[in-house]
Design a protein around this motif. Structure first.
Motif, short mmCIF file in Angstrom:
data_model
loop_
_atom_site.label_atom_id
_atom_site.label_comp_id
_atom_site.label_asym_id
_atom_site.label_seq_id
_atom_site.Cartn_x
_atom_site.Cartn_y
_atom_site.Cartn_z
N PHE A 208 0.68 -1.11 -0.06
CA PHE A 208 -0.10 -0.04 -0.04
C PHE A 208 0.78 1.26 0.15
O PHE A 208 0.56 2.25 -0.85
N SER A 209 1.91 1.39 0.67
CA SER A 209 2.57 2.52 0.84
C SER A 209 3.34 2.77 -0.27
O SER A 209 3.66 4.12 -0.73
N LEU A 210 3.79 1.91 -1.23
CA LEU A 210 4.40 2.16 -2.43
C LEU A 210 3.53 2.84 -3.59
O LEU A 210 3.78 3.64 -4.19
N ILE A 211 2.24 2.47 -3.45
CA ILE A 211 0.99 2.93 -4.27
C ILE A 211 0.76 4.21 -3.83
O ILE A 211 0.88 5.30 -4.72
N GLU A 212 0.90 4.73 -2.68
CA GLU A 212 0.39 5.75 -2.02
C GLU A 212 1.63 6.92 -2.31
O GLU A 212 1.27 8.14 -2.56
N LYS A 213 2.94 6.33 -2.35
CA LYS A 213 4.11 7.44 -2.69
C LYS A 213 4.14 7.60 -3.91
O LYS A 213 4.62 8.80 -4.37
N LEU A 214 3.83 6.66 -4.78
CA LEU A 214 4.29 6.84 -6.23
C LEU A 214 3.15 7.06 -7.37
O LEU A 214 3.32 7.76 -8.07
N CYS A 215 2.02 6.49 -7.10
CA CYS A 215 1.10 6.57 -8.27
C CYS A 215 -0.05 7.62 -8.11
O CYS A 215 -0.71 8.11 -7.45
N ASP A 216 -0.21 7.86 -9.46
CA ASP A 216 -1.19 8.92 -9.69
C ASP A 216 -2.56 8.04 -9.91
O ASP A 216 -3.73 8.70 -9.29
N ARG A 217 -2.84 7.18 -10.36
CA ARG A 217 -4.03 6.30 -10.55
C ARG A 217 -3.77 5.10 -10.34
O ARG A 217 -2.74 4.38 -10.49
N VAL A 218 -4.81 4.41 -9.97
CA VAL A 218 -4.89 2.89 -9.49
C VAL A 218 -6.02 2.00 -10.08
O VAL A 218 -7.00 2.33 -9.94
N GLY A 219 -5.40 0.66 -10.46
CA GLY A 219 -6.34 -0.13 -10.47
C GLY A 219 -6.33 -1.21 -9.70
O GLY A 219 -5.31 -1.88 -9.52
N VAL A 220 -7.50 -1.63 -8.95
CA VAL A 220 -7.17 -2.59 -8.07
C VAL A 220 -7.67 -4.13 -8.58
O VAL A 220 -8.96 -4.21 -9.25
N ILE A 221 -6.77 -5.07 -8.90
CA ILE A 221 -7.10 -6.18 -9.45
C ILE A 221 -7.29 -7.28 -8.56
O ILE A 221 -6.72 -7.75 -7.60
N ILE A 222 -8.55 -8.08 -8.73
CA ILE A 222 -8.72 -9.53 -7.87
C ILE A 222 -9.27 -10.49 -8.59
O ILE A 222 -10.06 -10.38 -9.47
N ASP A 223 -8.64 -11.75 -8.33
CA ASP A 223 -8.88 -12.89 -9.10
C ASP A 223 -9.06 -12.33 -10.70
O ASP A 223 -9.82 -12.93 -11.57
N GLY A 224 -8.02 -11.55 -11.15
CA GLY A 224 -7.90 -11.59 -12.57
C GLY A 224 -8.83 -10.36 -13.22
O GLY A 224 -8.87 -10.03 -14.43
N LYS A 225 -9.78 -9.68 -12.28
CA LYS A 225 -10.72 -8.73 -12.57
C LYS A 225 -10.40 -7.63 -12.27
O LYS A 225 -9.91 -7.34 -11.09
N LEU A 226 -10.70 -6.27 -12.88
CA LEU A 226 -10.63 -5.17 -12.17
C LEU A 226 -11.74 -4.79 -11.62
O LEU A 226 -12.91 -4.47 -11.70
N ALA A 227 -11.43 -4.69 -10.08
CA ALA A 227 -12.51 -4.51 -9.18
C ALA A 227 -12.73 -2.84 -8.63
O ALA A 227 -13.75 -2.45 -8.14
N ALA A 228 -11.61 -2.08 -9.05
CA ALA A 228 -11.94 -0.65 -8.84
C ALA A 228 -10.87 0.19 -9.75
O ALA A 228 -9.77 -0.56 -9.98
N LEU A 229 -11.16 1.34 -10.08
CA LEU A 229 -10.25 1.91 -11.15
C LEU A 229 -10.52 3.61 -10.75
O LEU A 229 -11.68 3.93 -10.72
N GLY A 230 -9.43 4.33 -10.42
CA GLY A 230 -9.56 5.69 -10.40
C GLY A 230 -8.20 6.28 -9.92
O GLY A 230 -7.32 5.73 -9.85
#
Length: 258
Positions: A208-230
């Protein structure tokens, strides 16, 4: 914003061994990536966040043209990873924790070898090697065989080699996995520098901390599917990223069971 990456309905399945079938409840086939679609824009860091086995590495291996999808396609700077794999490879850098450097060779030899593969001009290669080796402290170990390097130094060498062609589109798969805190900071600081230089970066992690430090946008992937994007803030929704992720995970799994 200029779209650099378009991922369109990627799907990838794998046949399972007998041992794997027992772990997967008897299923003969596992869908690692399931109808996945998202877009990345020029100069941003896009994070793929998910647990181990979610399909992150498979997705990135498809983008890097190491494996082909069963269905769907992805386009990097307009080039198809399915039909134009050689054009894609010349445009990207790919760092993965699965990259295994040959123990017998030295960082100096490997850098020159990959520069030759990418047809990097000799003078450019020499200048780039001097800068990157000094930047990561590899210069002191340039003639040391990979077998005798520490885990952190091997990761630094892998990072430098993955960028010999100075690509504008870079894929990082778990870039800090297994690294000590000092080496991890060196890597994350460099990723931030790459973004500042206008590079587009796709980064997968479960941290989580790596995403928070570096990323502008995020795709949450669970079981090969995109569960959230923004955007990062949209995904967090006023909470910590950790709390938001587990809320998304619970909602996704709950929806599957209905």
């Amino acid at each position: 914003m200029e779209e650099i990456l378009q991922v369109e309905n990627l799907t990838k399945t794998f046949r399972l061994s007998r041992k794997q079938r027992k772990l997967e409840g008897g299923a003969a086939v596992k869908t690692a990536v399931d109808n996945l679609s998202f877009t990345a824009y020029k100069g941003e860091i896009f994070g793929l966040l998910g647990p181990n086995g979610a399909g992150k590495t498979t997705t990135l291996r498809i983008l890097a043209t190491l494996i082909k999808p069963d269905a769907g396609d992805a386009f990097i700077e307009g080039k198809s990873v399915v039909r134009d794999e050689y054009a894609v490879r010349s445009r990207i850098g790919f760092l993965t924790s699965e990259l295994k450097l040959e123990d017998f060779f030295t960082p100096d030899y490997l850098f020159d070898f990959f520069c030759e593969l990418y047809s990097v001009p000799t003078e450019t290669a020499a200048k780039r090697k001097a800068e990157m080796f000094a930047r990561f402290g590899i210069d002191k170990f340039a003639q040391v065989k990979v077998a005798n390097l520490s885990t952190g130094m091997r990761q630094k060498v892998s990072l430098v080699i993955s960028l010999v062609n100075d690509p504008d589109f870079i894929i990082f798969d778990e870039p800090t996995n297994g690294l000590d805190v000092l080496t991890a900071k060196t890597v994350t600081d460099f990723i931030s520098e790459l973004k500042a230089r206008g590079k587009t970066i796709i980064l997968s992690t479960h941290i989580f901390s790596l995403i928070e430090k570096l990323c502008d946008r995020v795709g949450v992937i669970i079981d090969g599917k995109l569960a959230a994007l923004g955007t990062l803030e949209e995904i967090k929704s006023g909470k910590s990223l950790e709390d938001s992720f587990f809320g998304i995970y619970a909602a996704f799994k709950g929806g599957e069971e209905q």
